[in-house]
Design a protein around this motif. Structure first.
Motif, PDB file in Angstrom:
ATOM      1  N   PHE A  20       0.932  -1.318   0.145  1.00  0.00           N
ATOM      2  CA  PHE A  20      -0.090   0.009   0.007  1.00  0.00           C
ATOM      3  C   PHE A  20       0.772   1.274   0.087  1.00  0.00           C
ATOM      4  CE2 PHE A  20      -2.547   3.326   1.873  1.00  0.00           C
ATOM      5  CZ  PHE A  20      -3.740   3.181   1.046  1.00  0.00           C
ATOM      6  N   GLY A  21       0.414   2.271  -1.055  1.00  0.00           N
ATOM      7  CA  GLY A  21       1.382   3.349  -1.205  1.00  0.00           C
ATOM      8  C   GLY A  21       2.410   3.373  -2.253  1.00  0.00           C
ATOM      9  N   SER A  22       2.530   2.048  -2.659  1.00  0.00           N
ATOM     10  CA  SER A  22       3.257   1.954  -3.879  1.00  0.00           C
ATOM     11  C   SER A  22       2.616   2.103  -5.006  1.00  0.00           C
ATOM     12  CB  SER A  22       3.905   0.474  -3.918  1.00  0.00           C
ATOM     13  OG  SER A  22       2.932  -0.462  -4.215  1.00  0.00           O
ATOM     14  N   SER A  23       3.277   2.269  -6.260  1.00  0.00           N
ATOM     15  CA  SER A  23       2.685   2.304  -7.548  1.00  0.00           C
ATOM     16  C   SER A  23       2.239   1.027  -8.193  1.00  0.00           C
ATOM     17  CB  SER A  23       3.384   2.978  -8.478  1.00  0.00           C
ATOM     18  OG  SER A  23       4.593   2.155  -8.882  1.00  0.00           O
ATOM     19  N   ASP A  24       1.967  -0.054  -7.532  1.00  0.00           N
ATOM     20  CA  ASP A  24       1.621  -1.396  -7.931  1.00  0.00           C
ATOM     21  C   ASP A  24      -0.080  -1.576  -7.811  1.00  0.00           C
ATOM     22  OD1 ASP A  24       1.105  -3.967  -8.575  1.00  0.00           O
ATOM     23  OD2 ASP A  24       2.674  -4.810  -7.049  1.00  0.00           O
ATOM     24  N   THR A  25      -0.616  -0.913  -8.603  1.00  0.00           N
ATOM     25  CA  THR A  25      -1.997  -0.867  -8.656  1.00  0.00           C
ATOM     26  C   THR A  25      -2.691  -2.413  -8.869  1.00  0.00           C
ATOM     27  OG1 THR A  25      -2.163   1.316  -9.504  1.00  0.00           O
ATOM     28  CG2 THR A  25      -4.115   0.192  -9.561  1.00  0.00           C
ATOM     29  N   SER A  26      -2.137  -3.221  -9.751  1.00  0.00           N
ATOM     30  CA  SER A  26      -2.554  -4.450  -9.975  1.00  0.00           C
ATOM     31  C   SER A  26      -2.300  -5.480  -8.758  1.00  0.00           C
ATOM     32  CB  SER A  26      -1.878  -5.073 -11.114  1.00  0.00           C
ATOM     33  OG  SER A  26      -0.570  -5.105 -11.135  1.00  0.00           O
ATOM     34  N   GLY A  27      -1.247  -5.111  -8.112  1.00  0.00           N
ATOM     35  CA  GLY A  27      -0.896  -5.894  -7.004  1.00  0.00           C
ATOM     36  C   GLY A  27      -1.814  -5.375  -5.764  1.00  0.00           C
TER      37      GLY A  27
END
Length: 373
Positions: free
Chosen positions: A212-219
Motif C-alpha cells: 500500500f502506498g506503492s504504484s503497484d495498482t494491480s498488486g
C-alpha cells in the motif's frame, strides 16, 4: 372443557440472499447501469461527513434525472453509531415516501454503514441497499455478508440484525483519499484474514504488507480480491454464524471492550491489533498457540505495523473496566465470555471462559500491557 391440541407451526425459511460484488474502474457508470436496470423510483443517497464532500457530487450526477433522488449526510466516527441516527434515516425515507421496492445507495467510509444497513433492514421490513465502500477495511470486511449493528449504553454492536446488499461496487481509486488511520485499519484486516486462511498466506502478508502506498495498482487489486475471497469462503460455508463464521471474531471480544472503555478515542485499527495480541497471549496460556507463533505474530504487529503504542499508554486502562465490557459482549453464551482463539495460522477455535477463570484473563492483560511498554 375440551383441551385443544397443540399446533406445530413449521416455517422453513428459504431465502436466497446471494448478491454480486463488482470490481469496477468506473463506479458511476456501473452504478448508473445497475440502477436503471432495477427501475427504482426513489433513491436515498446516504454518505458521511468524510466521504460526502469527496465523492457525492460525482455519484449524484451519474443517476438518471428521471428518478427522485434525495441525500442525507451523517456524522462520521464510532461515537455517532447509535439509534438516533438510524431513526433519522428512517424518518428521511418516510419523508420521501419510499417503499420497499426503492433503494438506499450508501457511499461510505466508516461506521456510517452500520447505521444505514440497520435502517435498511428494519424500514418496512427491509429496503434495497447498494454499497459503495471507499476504504480498504470496508472493502475487505464489510462488503461480504452483513450482520449490522449499532451501539447502545456504551456496548458495541449490541443491537443488530442480518441483511445483505443488492450489489456492491469496489473501486480501488477511492483509496487515494485515505488518511493514515484508515491505512492502519486495513493492515489489521489483511493480517487477520491471512491468519484465518493459512500459514502460507500469513508468510505472504509479512512480505507484501508494504504494497500500500506503492504504484503497484494491480498488486493492490489482487490483495483486495484475495481478502474478499477469504471472507466470502467462510460466510458461504456458514451464513448464519453457527460455527466457522465465528472465527472472523478473532480478537473482537477484547478490542470491542477496549474501544468502549476508551470512549472510542483509540483508532479502530489499533484496537483490533491489540485484540489479536491479547487473545494470542490468552491462547498461549491455554496451551493452544505455540510460543514461537505468539512471539512471531505479536512482535510483527508491534515492530512492523504498530506506530501508535503511546496512545494506549496515555490512557489509564483498568482491567476491571475491560472485563466488565467483555462480560456484556453479544457473542457470550450464559455466564461465559466467548473468545475466538488462534491455535496455528489457519486453525482457530471458540473458547468459553468462565468467571472462575477471571485470573487467567487478568494475567493475560498484564502480559499484554508489558508488551505495550
Amino acid at each position: 372443557m375440551k383441551i385443544m391440541k397443540n399446533l406445530q407451526i413449521n416455517l422453513k425459511k428459504e431465502v436466497d440472499d446471494s448478491y454480486e460484488i463488482e470490481f469496477v474502474e468506473n463506479t458511476w457508470k456501473a452504478l448508473s447501469d445497475f440502477l436503471i436496470s432495477k427501475k427504482y423510483s426513489k433513491i436515498l443517497v446516504v454518505s458521511d461527513s468524510n466521504v460526502y464532500p469527496l465523492h457525492c457530487d460525482n455519484l449524484l450526477s451519474s443517476i438518471n434525472s428521471s428518478v427522485q433522488v434525495e441525500t442525507l449526510k451523517l456524522p462520521a466516527w464510532e461515537e455517532n453509531k447509535h439509534m438516533n441516527w438510524v431513526l433519522e434515516i428512517c424518518q428521511k425515507l418516510i419523508d420521501i415516501k419510499a417503499n420497499r421496492n426503492d433503494c438506499i445507495v450508501a457511499l461510505w467510509w466508516g461506521v456510517m454503514w452500520d447505521m444505514v444497513w440497520f435502517a435498511g433492514s428494519i424500514f418496512k421490513r427491509g429496503i434495497n441497499v447498494v454499497q459503495i465502500p471507499t476504504s480498504l477495511l470496508s472493502m475487505f470486511d464489510s462488503s461480504v455478508w452483513w450482520k449490522t449493528g449499532v451501539d447502545f449504553n456504551d456496548i458495541k454492536n449490541i443491537i443488530w440484525n442480518f441483511k445483505q446488499p443488492e450489489r456492491v461496487f469496489i473501486n480501488s481509486e477511492y483509496l487515494e483519499t485515505l488518511p493514515q488511520e484508515e491505512i492502519l485499519s486495513w493492515y489489521f484486516e489483511w493480517l487477520k484474514h491471512s491468519l484465518l486462511d493459512s500459514r502460507e498466506y500469513y508468510e505472504e502478508f509479512k512480505i507484501d504488507w508494504e504494497i500500500f502506498g506503492s504504484s503497484d495498482t494491480s498488486g493492490l487489486n489482487n490483495i483486495i480480491s484475495r481478502n474478499v475471497s477469504v471472507k466470502a469462503k467462510i460466510v458461504m460455508e456458514d451464513e448464519h454464524e453457527m460455527w466457522v463464521r465465528k472465527f472472523l471474531n478473532y480478537g473482537h471480544t477484547f478490542w470491542h471492550a477496549l474501544e468502549s472503555v476508551t470512549n472510542f478515542e483509540l483508532p479502530h485499527g489499533v484496537c483490533v491489533w491489540f485484540g489479536m495480541m491479547y487473545v494470542n497471549i490468552l491462547s498461549h496460556k491455554l496451551w493452544y498457540l505455540s510460543s514461537i507463533d505468539k512471539e512471531n505474530i505479536n512482535n510483527f504487529i508491534k515492530n512492523k505495523l504498530w506506530n501508535n503504542k503511546k496512545i494506549l499508554l496515555s490512557k489509564n486502562i483498568n482491567f476491571e473496566n475491560v472485563y466488565s465490557k467483555m462480560t456484556s459482549d453479544k457473542k457470550n453464551v450464559d455466564a461465559n465470555i466467548s473468545f475466538t482463539l488462534l491455535d496455528n495460522p489457519g486453525e482457530l477455535h471458540i473458547e468459553k471462559i468462565s468467571g472462575g477463570q477471571k485470573s487467567l484473563l487478568k494475567d493475560s492483560f498484564k502480559d499484554f500491557l508489558d508488551i505495550c511498554q
